[in-house]
Design a protein around this motif. Structure first.
Motif, PDB file in Angstrom:
ATOM      1  N   PHE A  60       0.974  -1.349  -0.093  1.00  0.00           N
ATOM      2  CA  PHE A  60       0.043  -0.296  -0.199  1.00  0.00           C
ATOM      3  C   PHE A  60       0.959   0.989   0.015  1.00  0.00           C
ATOM      4  O   PHE A  60       2.542   1.083   0.770  1.00  0.00           O
ATOM      5  CB  PHE A  60      -0.935   0.519   1.028  1.00  0.00           C
ATOM      6  CG  PHE A  60      -2.198  -0.812   1.040  1.00  0.00           C
ATOM      7  CD1 PHE A  60      -3.311  -1.285   0.270  1.00  0.00           C
ATOM      8  CD2 PHE A  60      -1.778  -2.899   1.697  1.00  0.00           C
ATOM      9  CE1 PHE A  60      -4.239  -1.719   0.468  1.00  0.00           C
ATOM     10  CE2 PHE A  60      -2.427  -3.467   1.593  1.00  0.00           C
ATOM     11  CZ  PHE A  60      -4.232  -3.001   0.862  1.00  0.00           C
ATOM     12  N   LEU A  61       0.002   2.175  -1.161  1.00  0.00           N
ATOM     13  CA  LEU A  61       1.140   3.363  -0.742  1.00  0.00           C
ATOM     14  C   LEU A  61       0.726   4.744  -0.372  1.00  0.00           C
ATOM     15  O   LEU A  61      -0.719   4.583  -0.419  1.00  0.00           O
ATOM     16  CB  LEU A  61       1.529   3.618  -2.358  1.00  0.00           C
ATOM     17  CG  LEU A  61       2.191   2.517  -3.135  1.00  0.00           C
ATOM     18  CD1 LEU A  61       2.082   3.239  -4.883  1.00  0.00           C
ATOM     19  CD2 LEU A  61       3.626   2.491  -2.893  1.00  0.00           C
ATOM     20  N   PRO A  62       1.164   5.653  -0.141  1.00  0.00           N
ATOM     21  CA  PRO A  62       0.282   6.644   1.267  1.00  0.00           C
ATOM     22  C   PRO A  62       0.386   7.689  -0.177  1.00  0.00           C
ATOM     23  O   PRO A  62       0.697   8.130  -0.637  1.00  0.00           O
ATOM     24  CB  PRO A  62       2.143   7.035   2.032  1.00  0.00           C
ATOM     25  CG  PRO A  62       2.951   6.939   1.438  1.00  0.00           C
ATOM     26  CD  PRO A  62       2.861   5.578   0.330  1.00  0.00           C
ATOM     27  N   LYS A  63      -1.244   8.605  -0.361  1.00  0.00           N
ATOM     28  CA  LYS A  63      -1.522   9.150  -0.644  1.00  0.00           C
ATOM     29  C   LYS A  63      -2.298  10.473  -0.147  1.00  0.00           C
ATOM     30  O   LYS A  63      -2.640  10.027   1.189  1.00  0.00           O
ATOM     31  CB  LYS A  63      -2.862   8.796  -2.206  1.00  0.00           C
ATOM     32  CG  LYS A  63      -1.794   6.901  -2.645  1.00  0.00           C
ATOM     33  CD  LYS A  63      -1.392   7.873  -4.092  1.00  0.00           C
ATOM     34  CE  LYS A  63      -0.578   6.696  -5.295  1.00  0.00           C
ATOM     35  NZ  LYS A  63      -0.268   6.896  -5.991  1.00  0.00           N
ATOM     36  N   LYS A  64      -2.775  11.241  -0.469  1.00  0.00           N
ATOM     37  CA  LYS A  64      -3.748  11.995  -0.015  1.00  0.00           C
ATOM     38  C   LYS A  64      -4.769  12.285  -1.393  1.00  0.00           C
ATOM     39  O   LYS A  64      -5.128  11.473  -1.931  1.00  0.00           O
ATOM     40  CB  LYS A  64      -3.589  13.711  -0.299  1.00  0.00           C
ATOM     41  CG  LYS A  64      -2.188  13.914   0.555  1.00  0.00           C
ATOM     42  CD  LYS A  64      -2.482  14.003   1.894  1.00  0.00           C
ATOM     43  CE  LYS A  64      -0.845  14.515   2.789  1.00  0.00           C
ATOM     44  NZ  LYS A  64      -0.280  13.862   3.907  1.00  0.00           N
ATOM     45  N   MET A  65      -6.166  12.529  -0.001  1.00  0.00           N
ATOM     46  CA  MET A  65      -8.144  12.130  -0.341  1.00  0.00           C
ATOM     47  C   MET A  65      -8.178  13.290  -0.505  1.00  0.00           C
ATOM     48  O   MET A  65      -8.273  13.733   0.250  1.00  0.00           O
ATOM     49  CB  MET A  65      -8.274  11.020  -0.421  1.00  0.00           C
ATOM     50  CG  MET A  65      -9.385  10.854  -0.807  1.00  0.00           C
ATOM     51  SD  MET A  65     -10.834   9.418  -0.079  1.00  0.00           S
ATOM     52  CE  MET A  65     -10.844   9.790   1.484  1.00  0.00           C
ATOM     53  N   LEU A  66      -8.957  13.969  -1.340  1.00  0.00           N
ATOM     54  CA  LEU A  66      -9.259  15.107  -1.118  1.00  0.00           C
ATOM     55  C   LEU A  66     -11.109  15.201  -1.886  1.00  0.00           C
ATOM     56  O   LEU A  66     -11.269  14.620  -2.244  1.00  0.00           O
ATOM     57  CB  LEU A  66      -8.482  16.211  -2.277  1.00  0.00           C
ATOM     58  CG  LEU A  66      -8.690  16.316  -3.817  1.00  0.00           C
ATOM     59  CD1 LEU A  66     -10.112  17.296  -4.131  1.00  0.00           C
ATOM     60  CD2 LEU A  66      -7.519  16.850  -4.273  1.00  0.00           C
ATOM     61  N   MET A  67     -11.689  16.209  -1.002  1.00  0.00           N
ATOM     62  CA  MET A  67     -13.277  15.614  -1.305  1.00  0.00           C
ATOM     63  C   MET A  67     -13.603  17.281  -1.087  1.00  0.00           C
ATOM     64  O   MET A  67     -13.422  17.970  -0.421  1.00  0.00           O
ATOM     65  CB  MET A  67     -13.735  14.937   0.237  1.00  0.00           C
ATOM     66  CG  MET A  67     -13.431  13.741   0.083  1.00  0.00           C
ATOM     67  SD  MET A  67     -13.880  12.284   1.697  1.00  0.00           S
ATOM     68  CE  MET A  67     -12.624  13.654   2.268  1.00  0.00           C
ATOM     69  N   ILE A  68     -14.431  16.927  -2.370  1.00  0.00           N
ATOM     70  CA  ILE A  68     -15.354  18.457  -2.647  1.00  0.00           C
ATOM     71  C   ILE A  68     -16.870  18.247  -3.100  1.00  0.00           C
ATOM     72  O   ILE A  68     -17.469  17.214  -3.860  1.00  0.00           O
ATOM     73  CB  ILE A  68     -14.709  18.964  -3.471  1.00  0.00           C
ATOM     74  CG1 ILE A  68     -12.932  19.457  -3.451  1.00  0.00           C
ATOM     75  CG2 ILE A  68     -15.230  20.653  -4.401  1.00  0.00           C
ATOM     76  CD1 ILE A  68     -12.023  19.775  -5.105  1.00  0.00           C
ATOM     77  N   VAL A  69     -17.176  18.925  -2.281  1.00  0.00           N
ATOM     78  CA  VAL A  69     -18.690  18.998  -2.982  1.00  0.00           C
ATOM     79  C   VAL A  69     -18.782  20.444  -4.013  1.00  0.00           C
ATOM     80  O   VAL A  69     -18.425  21.376  -3.293  1.00  0.00           O
ATOM     81  CB  VAL A  69     -19.807  18.685  -1.917  1.00  0.00           C
ATOM     82  CG1 VAL A  69     -21.422  19.103  -2.110  1.00  0.00           C
ATOM     83  CG2 VAL A  69     -19.489  18.073  -0.461  1.00  0.00           C
TER      84      VAL A  69
END
Length: 145
Positions: free
Chosen positions: A87-96
């Motif tokens: 598993f690799l580190p990532k960033k998740m972004l959420m926008i409405v």
């Protein structure tokens, strides 16, 4: 209304934030995640020097406490090797956002995060049934503004 969920490389986070701010996107949630995609957590690089693979692998080993000095030459990883990291580190972004704003937001995220290498990320676009601002009770479009 739509929710845009984007999974991006860690090193693209700051430029992505600045670019979204520049197009007027204010409401964004970022979180650190780990995962794997089609590549199955394998790090490889078309770059002949192997710098992408080496830098990512050494960064992960340093984060996991496996090495204390990532600059030490003994951690140079030969180009011909491929590493299965799981598993690799990532960033998740959420926008409405409003439906009309989604294409611009998606284009901006792609423009900043596309490197033509495996692991550039994913974008998911999901419908939102409602939005409620807790403080005021406003709903729908009024709650987004």
């Amino acid at each position: 209304m739509k929710e845009i969920i984007a999974i991006i490389r860690n090193e693209c986070l700051e430029l992505t934030k600045k670019s979204l701010d520049a197009i007027g996107v204010k409401g964004v949630t970022f979180t650190s995640v780990i995962g794997r995609g089609k590549q199955g957590g394998t790090i490889c690089s078309p770059d002949p020097e192997g710098t992408l693979r080496r830098d990512v692998c050494v960064h992960i080993m340093h984060q996991r406490g496996l090495i204390d000095n990532p600059e030490d030459p003994k951690y140079h990883i030969p180009v011909e090797k491929e590493f299965e990291l799981g598993f690799l580190p990532k960033k998740m972004l959420m926008i409405v956002a409003e439906d009309t704003e989604v294409p611009l937001i998606v284009r901006t995220i792609i423009q900043i995060n596309k490197s033509e290498h495996q692991g550039d990320g994913r974008i998911f676009i999901c419908p939102i049934a409602d939005d409620i601002r807790i403080r005021t009770g406003e709903r729908g479009t009024k709650a987004l503004l």
